[in-house]
Scaffold this motif. Structure first.
Motif, PDB file in Angstrom:
ATOM      1  N   LEU A  16      -2.297  17.151   9.958  1.00  0.00           N
ATOM      2  CA  LEU A  16      -2.726  17.149   8.561  1.00  0.00           C
ATOM      3  C   LEU A  16      -1.524  17.145   7.619  1.00  0.00           C
ATOM      4  O   LEU A  16      -1.537  16.472   6.589  1.00  0.00           O
ATOM      5  N   GLY A  17      -0.479  17.884   7.981  1.00  0.00           N
ATOM      6  CA  GLY A  17       0.749  17.878   7.190  1.00  0.00           C
ATOM      7  C   GLY A  17       1.391  16.504   7.165  1.00  0.00           C
ATOM      8  O   GLY A  17       1.894  16.057   6.132  1.00  0.00           O
ATOM      9  N   ALA A  18       1.365  15.816   8.299  1.00  0.00           N
ATOM     10  CA  ALA A  18       1.930  14.460   8.367  1.00  0.00           C
ATOM     11  C   ALA A  18       1.135  13.504   7.485  1.00  0.00           C
ATOM     12  O   ALA A  18       1.717  12.651   6.804  1.00  0.00           O
ATOM     13  N   VAL A  19      -0.178  13.651   7.478  1.00  0.00           N
ATOM     14  CA  VAL A  19      -1.008  12.818   6.603  1.00  0.00           C
ATOM     15  C   VAL A  19      -0.656  13.105   5.149  1.00  0.00           C
ATOM     16  O   VAL A  19      -0.601  12.199   4.320  1.00  0.00           O
ATOM     17  N   GLY A  20      -0.378  14.371   4.854  1.00  0.00           N
ATOM     18  CA  GLY A  20      -0.033  14.765   3.491  1.00  0.00           C
ATOM     19  C   GLY A  20       1.254  14.153   2.971  1.00  0.00           C
ATOM     20  O   GLY A  20       1.473  14.097   1.769  1.00  0.00           O
ATOM     21  N   ILE A  21       2.102  13.689   3.876  1.00  0.00           N
ATOM     22  CA  ILE A  21       3.346  13.043   3.444  1.00  0.00           C
ATOM     23  C   ILE A  21       3.044  11.764   2.674  1.00  0.00           C
ATOM     24  O   ILE A  21       3.701  11.448   1.694  1.00  0.00           O
ATOM     25  N   VAL A  22       2.038  11.024   3.124  1.00  0.00           N
ATOM     26  CA  VAL A  22       1.729   9.744   2.492  1.00  0.00           C
ATOM     27  C   VAL A  22       0.478   9.773   1.622  1.00  0.00           C
ATOM     28  O   VAL A  22       0.248   8.861   0.851  1.00  0.00           O
ATOM     29  N   LEU A  23      -0.317  10.820   1.733  1.00  0.00           N
ATOM     30  CA  LEU A  23      -1.556  10.920   0.961  1.00  0.00           C
ATOM     31  C   LEU A  23      -1.406  12.058  -0.050  1.00  0.00           C
ATOM     32  O   LEU A  23      -1.367  13.229   0.335  1.00  0.00           O
ATOM     33  N   PRO A  24      -1.308  11.747  -1.331  1.00  0.00           N
ATOM     34  CA  PRO A  24      -0.964  12.768  -2.315  1.00  0.00           C
ATOM     35  C   PRO A  24      -1.992  13.886  -2.487  1.00  0.00           C
ATOM     36  O   PRO A  24      -1.661  14.942  -2.992  1.00  0.00           O
ATOM     37  N   VAL A  25      -3.228  13.678  -2.083  1.00  0.00           N
ATOM     38  CA  VAL A  25      -4.221  14.736  -2.252  1.00  0.00           C
ATOM     39  C   VAL A  25      -4.206  15.732  -1.091  1.00  0.00           C
ATOM     40  O   VAL A  25      -4.895  16.733  -1.130  1.00  0.00           O
TER      41      VAL A  25
END
Length: 123
Positions: A16-25
């Motif tokens: 989820l943290g890795a997704v947060g790198i590219v997804l601002p929400v």
């Protein structure tokens, strides 16, 4: 059982943290810090791997030790956050609920980043 649950939850938090790198929400920092805590409690090898990663390791160590994060990193993080949120807002401006959620997320993440101790050069 505790070790397995902590490892699984820690792995999910890293993803989820890795997704947060590219997804601002999606917030990156809370998930990575949660992963570090979970791995620390359940899987020392995964904890060592995480704190030795190029991108997350120094941040985790500075955060856990209370040294904070450098001012320049705070600035870059906030600029990147608001650029990405602005792009998302541009494409969803007709949906007022999504727009409101993006604004609230942006404000809350900004407040969180600004309340983290700022690391000085002497730290």
């Amino acid at each position: 059982m505790k070790r397995t649950v902590c490892t699984i939850l820690g792995t999910i938090a890293v993803m989820l943290g890795a997704v947060g790198i590219v997804l601002p929400v999606m917030p990156t920092v809370p998930f990575i810090l949660a992963a570090a805590a979970l791995f620390s409690a359940g899987n020392p090898k995964m904890h060592d791997w995480l704190i030795n990663t190029k991108h997350f390791g120094p941040f985790i160590e500075n955060y856990q030790s209370g040294r904070g994060i450098p001012r320049q990193l705070k600035f870059k993080t906030l600029v990147f956050l608001w650029i990405m949120l602005s792009i998302s807002m541009f494409f969803t401006y007709k949906n007022s609920i999504v727009l409101l959620i993006l604004i609230i997320v942006g404000i809350l993440v900004s407040v969180h980043i600004l309340t983290i101790k700022t690391q000085t050069t002497a730290d």
